[in-house]
Design an enzyme around this catalytic site. Structure first.
Site, PDB file in Angstrom:
ATOM      1  N   HIS A  57      30.973  27.349  47.928  1.00 30.55           N
ATOM      2  CA  HIS A  57      29.847  27.874  48.683  1.00 30.55           C
ATOM      3  C   HIS A  57      30.445  27.805  50.335  1.00 30.55           C
ATOM      4  O   HIS A  57      31.336  27.379  50.517  1.00 30.55           O
ATOM      5  CB  HIS A  57      28.561  27.026  48.663  1.00 30.55           C
ATOM      6  CG  HIS A  57      28.454  25.539  48.909  1.00 30.55           C
ATOM      7  ND1 HIS A  57      29.646  24.696  48.365  1.00 30.55           N
ATOM      8  CD2 HIS A  57      27.876  24.915  49.906  1.00 30.55           C
ATOM      9  CE1 HIS A  57      29.163  23.442  48.969  1.00 30.55           C
ATOM     10  NE2 HIS A  57      28.208  23.748  50.160  1.00 30.55           N
ATOM     11  N   HIS A  59      29.333  26.374  53.158  1.00 33.43           N
ATOM     12  CA  HIS A  59      29.060  25.231  54.242  1.00 33.43           C
ATOM     13  C   HIS A  59      30.457  25.089  54.766  1.00 33.43           C
ATOM     14  O   HIS A  59      31.502  25.187  54.254  1.00 33.43           O
ATOM     15  CB  HIS A  59      28.396  24.282  53.458  1.00 33.43           C
ATOM     16  CG  HIS A  59      26.947  24.230  53.390  1.00 33.43           C
ATOM     17  ND1 HIS A  59      26.237  23.584  52.668  1.00 33.43           N
ATOM     18  CD2 HIS A  59      26.254  25.050  53.990  1.00 33.43           C
ATOM     19  CE1 HIS A  59      24.968  23.949  52.604  1.00 33.43           C
ATOM     20  NE2 HIS A  59      24.929  25.028  53.556  1.00 33.43           N
ATOM     21  N   ASP A  61      31.931  22.393  55.723  1.00 38.27           N
ATOM     22  CA  ASP A  61      32.351  21.233  55.333  1.00 38.27           C
ATOM     23  C   ASP A  61      33.145  21.485  53.806  1.00 38.27           C
ATOM     24  O   ASP A  61      33.707  20.628  53.294  1.00 38.27           O
ATOM     25  CB  ASP A  61      31.784  20.083  55.180  1.00 38.27           C
ATOM     26  CG  ASP A  61      30.469  20.281  54.222  1.00 38.27           C
ATOM     27  OD1 ASP A  61      29.981  21.266  54.329  1.00 38.27           O
ATOM     28  OD2 ASP A  61      30.350  19.318  53.498  1.00 38.27           O
ATOM     29  N   HIS A  62      33.173  22.936  53.412  1.00 37.56           N
ATOM     30  CA  HIS A  62      34.092  23.230  52.198  1.00 37.56           C
ATOM     31  C   HIS A  62      34.845  24.501  52.673  1.00 37.56           C
ATOM     32  O   HIS A  62      35.765  24.855  51.867  1.00 37.56           O
ATOM     33  CB  HIS A  62      32.943  23.805  51.366  1.00 37.56           C
ATOM     34  CG  HIS A  62      32.106  22.616  51.002  1.00 37.56           C
ATOM     35  ND1 HIS A  62      32.462  21.824  49.622  1.00 37.56           N
ATOM     36  CD2 HIS A  62      30.962  21.850  51.574  1.00 37.56           C
ATOM     37  CE1 HIS A  62      31.415  21.135  49.500  1.00 37.56           C
ATOM     38  NE2 HIS A  62      30.631  20.955  50.960  1.00 37.56           N
ATOM     39  N   HIS A 115      21.506  24.743  46.134  1.00 45.69           N
ATOM     40  CA  HIS A 115      21.911  24.058  47.390  1.00 45.69           C
ATOM     41  C   HIS A 115      22.114  25.260  48.386  1.00 45.69           C
ATOM     42  O   HIS A 115      21.643  25.040  49.529  1.00 45.69           O
ATOM     43  CB  HIS A 115      23.135  23.377  47.096  1.00 45.69           C
ATOM     44  CG  HIS A 115      23.955  22.790  48.197  1.00 45.69           C
ATOM     45  ND1 HIS A 115      23.429  21.682  48.742  1.00 45.69           N
ATOM     46  CD2 HIS A 115      24.926  22.942  48.925  1.00 45.69           C
ATOM     47  CE1 HIS A 115      24.197  21.330  50.142  1.00 45.69           C
ATOM     48  NE2 HIS A 115      25.334  22.134  50.146  1.00 45.69           N
ATOM     49  N   ASP A 134      28.694  21.244  45.894  1.00 38.00           N
ATOM     50  CA  ASP A 134      27.388  20.336  46.273  1.00 38.00           C
ATOM     51  C   ASP A 134      26.401  20.783  45.314  1.00 38.00           C
ATOM     52  O   ASP A 134      25.127  20.678  45.430  1.00 38.00           O
ATOM     53  CB  ASP A 134      27.088  20.517  47.663  1.00 38.00           C
ATOM     54  CG  ASP A 134      28.128  20.019  48.541  1.00 38.00           C
ATOM     55  OD1 ASP A 134      29.021  19.402  48.140  1.00 38.00           O
ATOM     56  OD2 ASP A 134      28.036  20.304  49.723  1.00 38.00           O
ATOM     57  N   HIS A 172      31.652  15.655  47.290  1.00 33.67           N
ATOM     58  CA  HIS A 172      31.592  14.547  48.127  1.00 33.67           C
ATOM     59  C   HIS A 172      31.285  12.951  47.505  1.00 33.67           C
ATOM     60  O   HIS A 172      31.057  12.998  46.225  1.00 33.67           O
ATOM     61  CB  HIS A 172      30.178  14.653  48.783  1.00 33.67           C
ATOM     62  CG  HIS A 172      29.962  15.674  49.878  1.00 33.67           C
ATOM     63  ND1 HIS A 172      30.296  15.525  51.132  1.00 33.67           N
ATOM     64  CD2 HIS A 172      29.511  17.114  49.513  1.00 33.67           C
ATOM     65  CE1 HIS A 172      29.890  16.748  51.636  1.00 33.67           C
ATOM     66  NE2 HIS A 172      29.719  17.797  50.911  1.00 33.67           N
TER      67      HIS A 172
END
Ligand code: ZN
Ligand code: FE
Length: 256
Positions: A57, A59, A61-62, A115, A134, A172
């Protein structure tokens, strides 16, 4: 068939980047590279050459390492067609039901939105490995930033139907706090208590709790059990629609 090797790299506070290498062809993918430098260091140590990035996805942090890795390695970036605008450097836009090749290995793509509204999971059936970003965490699930409870519940039910021996590689390391929350709902669940003990032991030694086993998630993770009569009764939701129970559990987690 030499199979797929999987290396897991912990980055930032609690993110995992996974490096996958098809041993037959040396094709190599990074799943959700939030940052580039630790990935490049790991590739160097392993002697692997990156050919693909698989994003679950959009975001940061990905996807934060996408462009730097693409520049360094010339790799192909794979992501959800619906989120092509939001995935840096995307080359191959995929959708639910597509098969993605990594050398001789194959992943099936599932739309598991909730998400975010362009969230996918990669399922390597022959390797019994699921990369779900996530959407599903060990003993938890992602926050509903873009999707409805109904959308997320449908995504989780879809993942729940995969074979029980599937290893779940999520985005995570949240398992220890997820376990505390799950126990607050479902303290009499023996499978959950066993898993929570194991998680505490692993984390006390600084070890990862990921991957987990899907069969264990199905009996211990409250977000996969919103239609379980015992859990519904334990939270005062006996006889509710599963999606209502799921929404209630998610609300309680947001406030936990
Ligand atoms: Zn996310
Ligand atoms: Fe994340």
């Amino acid at each position: 068939m030499a199979g797929l090797r999987i290396e897991q790299i912990q980055v930032l506070r609690d993110n995992y980047v996974y490096l996958l290498r098809d041993e037959d062809t040396a094709a190599c993918a990074a799943v959700d590279p939030s940052v580039a430098a630790p990935v490049l260091i790991a590739l160097d140590r392993l002697g692997w050459t990156l050919t693909h990035i698989f994003n679950t996805h959009h975001h940061h942090d990905h996807t934060g390492g996408n462009l730097e890795l693409k520049q360094a390695c010339g790799c192909t970036v794979v992501g959800h067609a619906r989120d092509a605008q939001r995935i840096p450097g995307i080359d191959l836009a995929v959708k639910d039901g597509d098969d993605v090749a990594l050398g001789s290995a194959r992943a099936r793509v599932f739309d598991v939105s909730g998400h975010t509204m362009g969230h996918i999971a990669y399922w390597f059936e022959n390797e019994s490995a699921l990369f779900c970003g996530d959407t599903l965490f060990s003993l938890g699930c992602g926050r509903l930033f873009e999707g409805t409870p109904a959308r997320m519940w449908a995504s989780l039910v879809r993942l729940r139907e995969l074979p029980g021996n599937t290893r779940v590689y999520c985005g995570h390391e949240y398992t220890e706090s997820n376990a505390r929350f799950a126990l607050s709902l479902d303290a009499n669940n023996l499978a959950l208590r066993r898993r929570a003990d194991e998680v505490r032991r692993l984390r006390a030694q600084g070890l990862p709790t990921i991957p987990s086993l899907l069969a264990e998630e199905c009996v211990a993770n409250p977000f996969l059990r919103a239609d379980d009569a015992q859990l519904q009764a334990a939270i005062g939701h006996a006889g509710s629609e599963p999606v209502e129970t799921f929404a209630e559990i998610r609300r309680r987690k947001d406030a936990f």
